[in-house]
Enzyme design. Structure first.
Site, PDB file in Angstrom:
ATOM      1  N   CYS A  64      15.418  -7.799   6.807  1.00 34.92           N
ATOM      2  CA  CYS A  64      16.731  -7.144   6.672  1.00 34.92           C
ATOM      3  C   CYS A  64      17.424  -6.948   8.016  1.00 34.92           C
ATOM      4  O   CYS A  64      18.627  -6.692   8.057  1.00 34.92           O
ATOM      5  CB  CYS A  64      16.587  -5.813   5.955  1.00 34.92           C
ATOM      6  N   ASN A 124      20.792  -5.174  -2.386  1.00 34.29           N
ATOM      7  CA  ASN A 124      20.253  -5.473  -1.059  1.00 34.29           C
ATOM      8  C   ASN A 124      20.079  -6.990  -0.928  1.00 34.29           C
ATOM      9  O   ASN A 124      19.191  -7.567  -1.560  1.00 34.29           O
ATOM     10  CB  ASN A 124      18.914  -4.740  -0.909  1.00 34.29           C
ATOM     11  N   HIS A 184      22.795  -1.572   7.104  1.00 30.92           N
ATOM     12  CA  HIS A 184      22.096  -2.399   6.120  1.00 30.92           C
ATOM     13  C   HIS A 184      22.125  -1.689   4.761  1.00 30.92           C
ATOM     14  O   HIS A 184      21.923  -0.478   4.685  1.00 30.92           O
ATOM     15  CB  HIS A 184      20.653  -2.621   6.591  1.00 30.92           C
TER      16      HIS A 184
HETATM   17  O1  UT7 Z   1      15.667  -3.428   2.838  1.00 27.39           O
HETATM   18  C1  UT7 Z   1      14.378  -3.449   3.368  1.00 27.39           C
HETATM   19  C2  UT7 Z   1      13.787  -2.115   3.499  1.00 27.39           C
HETATM   20  N1  UT7 Z   1      13.626  -1.507   2.212  1.00 27.39           N
HETATM   21  C3  UT7 Z   1      14.060  -0.280   2.006  1.00 27.39           C
HETATM   22  O2  UT7 Z   1      14.644   0.328   2.880  1.00 27.39           O
HETATM   23  C4  UT7 Z   1      13.735   0.346   0.663  1.00 27.39           C
HETATM   24  C5  UT7 Z   1      13.279   1.762   0.864  1.00 27.39           C
HETATM   25  N2  UT7 Z   1      12.845   2.408  -0.376  1.00 27.39           N
HETATM   26  C6  UT7 Z   1      13.700   2.761  -1.366  1.00 27.39           C
HETATM   27  O3  UT7 Z   1      14.877   2.481  -1.313  1.00 27.39           O
HETATM   28  C7  UT7 Z   1      13.152   3.593  -2.500  1.00 27.39           C
HETATM   29  O4  UT7 Z   1      11.844   4.012  -2.166  1.00 27.39           O
HETATM   30  C8  UT7 Z   1      13.111   2.843  -3.856  1.00 27.39           C
HETATM   31  C9  UT7 Z   1      14.535   2.665  -4.385  1.00 27.39           C
HETATM   32  C10 UT7 Z   1      12.433   1.512  -3.721  1.00 27.39           C
HETATM   33  C11 UT7 Z   1      12.354   3.690  -4.888  1.00 27.39           C
HETATM   34  O5  UT7 Z   1      12.925   4.985  -4.979  1.00 27.39           O
HETATM   35  P1  UT7 Z   1      12.012   6.285  -4.839  1.00 27.39           P
HETATM   36  O6  UT7 Z   1      12.889   7.433  -5.035  1.00 27.39           O
HETATM   37  O7  UT7 Z   1      11.304   6.201  -3.518  1.00 27.39           O
HETATM   38  O8  UT7 Z   1      11.010   6.145  -6.029  1.00 27.39           O
HETATM   39  P2  UT7 Z   1       9.427   6.066  -6.019  1.00 27.39           P
HETATM   40  O9  UT7 Z   1       8.977   4.723  -5.595  1.00 27.39           O
HETATM   41  O10 UT7 Z   1       8.860   7.266  -5.316  1.00 27.39           O
HETATM   42  O11 UT7 Z   1       9.135   6.245  -7.555  1.00 27.39           O
HETATM   43  C12 UT7 Z   1       9.490   7.440  -8.272  1.00 27.39           C
HETATM   44  C13 UT7 Z   1       9.245   7.222  -9.763  1.00 27.39           C
HETATM   45  C14 UT7 Z   1       7.889   6.606 -10.054  1.00 27.39           C
HETATM   46  O12 UT7 Z   1       7.418   7.153 -11.266  1.00 27.39           O
HETATM   47  P3  UT7 Z   1       6.302   8.310 -11.265  1.00 27.39           P
HETATM   48  O13 UT7 Z   1       5.119   7.724 -10.566  1.00 27.39           O
HETATM   49  O14 UT7 Z   1       6.923   9.450 -10.492  1.00 27.39           O
HETATM   50  O15 UT7 Z   1       6.102   8.590 -12.704  1.00 27.39           O
HETATM   51  C15 UT7 Z   1       8.222   5.152 -10.300  1.00 27.39           C
HETATM   52  O16 UT7 Z   1       7.292   4.511 -11.141  1.00 27.39           O
HETATM   53  O17 UT7 Z   1      10.217   6.315 -10.284  1.00 27.39           O
HETATM   54  C16 UT7 Z   1       9.568   5.249 -10.961  1.00 27.39           C
HETATM   55  N3  UT7 Z   1      10.363   4.042 -10.826  1.00 27.39           N
HETATM   56  C17 UT7 Z   1      11.327   3.702 -11.680  1.00 27.39           C
HETATM   57  N4  UT7 Z   1      11.800   4.295 -12.787  1.00 27.39           N
HETATM   58  C18 UT7 Z   1      12.815   3.687 -13.423  1.00 27.39           C
HETATM   59  C19 UT7 Z   1      10.283   3.095  -9.854  1.00 27.39           C
HETATM   60  N5  UT7 Z   1      11.193   2.140 -10.071  1.00 27.39           N
HETATM   61  C20 UT7 Z   1      11.859   2.480 -11.196  1.00 27.39           C
HETATM   62  C21 UT7 Z   1      12.903   1.896 -11.914  1.00 27.39           C
HETATM   63  N6  UT7 Z   1      13.343   2.525 -13.018  1.00 27.39           N
HETATM   64  N7  UT7 Z   1      13.484   0.740 -11.543  1.00 27.39           N
END
Ligand code: UT7
Length: 329
Positions: free
Chosen positions: A116, A286, A256
């Site tokens: 990225c 992204n 980004h």
């Molecule tokens: O560009 C390169 C660098 N990348 C980044 O900068 C990405 C950085 N990370 C992020 O943007 C975020 O961490 C994500 C958007 C990827 C995820 O968001 P989050 O708020 O960090 O969610 P999480 O991974 O902590 O997951 C929270 C919950 C989980 O469920 P439980 O374990 O709490 O029951 C996930 O399974 O949300 C669940 N979850 C979803 N639910 C519905 C994860 N993806 C989804 C989804 N729809 N698509």
């Protein structure tokens, strides 16, 4: 003799026609428009459909857009750098394919892999060739066909990324505009959090790697999120401080587009208000190396000569950094 700087003198961009909406993703994986919008800010992303179409298609269209706007002869181009992690093939470089397709027959060209942060790495590299006096016209492209390495059964990654590419033309100037300063960093320790396991020389493609679904993006989102917020904000703040820029001096933050929450945190840390933050994550998601040039492409008409832009990125590697650009037209 006055200092030679590298001015951005033109911008091109391209996104494919197919729009993948949150509603369509709801039919593919267990997710919701509400979750995607509130956690990322994304509403839709573009996907390059069709057989045998690699990221070069996106890069070629972006450069064609630039060349038609600038009306320059492609034979005058000295160098083409393509920042991407979804090259058409492991080799030859996609930049070679693009340079030939656009008629840049006097150029040399190479790819740059910095995920990225690819565009800002390539921008700083291209600018150095101009500043040295070595070259007069450099095209820097950032783009990815992320749909080619996404597992559309994995809701944690497939909702985030999209396809697209943008590019910039760099030319020398002795005016006080152009690429003014940059801070670029990397940390290979980030490998475990964000990578694609197979298909490289460590783990070449085999039936086993395909069966284990190892040819897709793997991301530990929450961990990457923390690194992204800290490093993107710290580096941008450091760049601004060492150049004695005050928040009111910054016309635009060009961050980004990984997650609206990371963008907001970076803007807050720098004291930049929302109206000065370029944003198009809701439409393209992204696009990895494509996000920053696609922002410049979308906002080009709003930019004025002398505007101070802070370009900031964080990505796989880890790689991150910030570039101060004074707009040249
Ligand atoms: O560009 C390169 C660098 N990348 C980044 O900068 C990405 C950085 N990370 C992020 O943007 C975020 O961490 C994500 C958007 C990827 C995820 O968001 P989050 O708020 O960090 O969610 P999480 O991974 O902590 O997951 C929270 C919950 C989980 O469920 P439980 O374990 O709490 O029951 C996930 O399974 O949300 C669940 N979850 C979803 N639910 C519905 C994860 N993806 C989804 C989804 N729809 N698509």
């Amino acid at each position: 003799m006055s200092k030679i700087r590298a001015a951005i003198t033109g911008i091109g961009g391209y996104v494919p026609d197919y729009v993948l909406t949150n509603a369509e993703l709801e039919t593919m994986v267990e997710t919701s428009d509400e979750w995607i919008t509130s956690r990322t800010g994304i509403k839709e992303r573009r996907i390059l459909k069709g057989e045998n179409k690699g990221v070069s298609v996106l890069g070629i269209e972006a450069v064609k857009d630039l060349l038609s706007k600038k009306q320059i002869d492609p034979k005058e181009i000295d160098l083409v750098i393509f920042a991407t992690v979804t090259a058409d093939m492991t080799f030859p470089a996609t930049a070679n394919i693009v340079a030939t397709a656009i008629g840049a027959t006097n150029a040399f060209s190479f790819d740059m892999s910095a995920a990225c942060s690819g565009f800002i790495y390539a921008l700083a590299t291209g600018a150095s060739y101009i500043q040295s006096g070595m070259y007069k016209k450099v095209i820097v492209i950032g783009g990815d066909k992320m749909s080619s390495i996404l597992d559309y059964t994995d809701r944690t990654t497939c909702i985030i990324f999209g396809d697209g590419a943008g590019c910039a033309l760099l030319e020398p100037t002795t005016e006080d505009v152009g690429v003014m300063d940059s801070i670029l960093r990397s940390d290979g320790g980030g490998e475990s959090y964000l990578h694609m396991k197979a298909g490289g020389s460590r783990l070449p493609a085999s039936h086993d790697t395909v069966d284990k679904r190892l040819h897709y993006v793997y991301q530990e989102g929450a961990a990457v999120f923390k690194f992204a917020v800290t490093n993107m904000a710290d580096t941008s703040a450091l760049l601004v401080e060492r150049n004695k820029l005050k928040p009111e001096d910054i016309a635009w933050l060009v961050p980004h587009q990984a997650n609206k929450r990371i963008i907001d945190a970076t803007a807050n840390r720098m004291g930049v208000t929302e109206d000065k933050v370029m944003m198009n994550i809701e439409r393209y998601g992204n696009t990895t190396a494509g996000t920053i040039p696609l922002l410049l492409w979308d906002y080009e008409k709003k930019l004025k000569k002398g505007d101070n832009l802070i370009l900031a990125a964080f990505g796989g590697g880890f790689t991150w950094g910030a570039v101060w650009v004074k707009w040249a037209y």
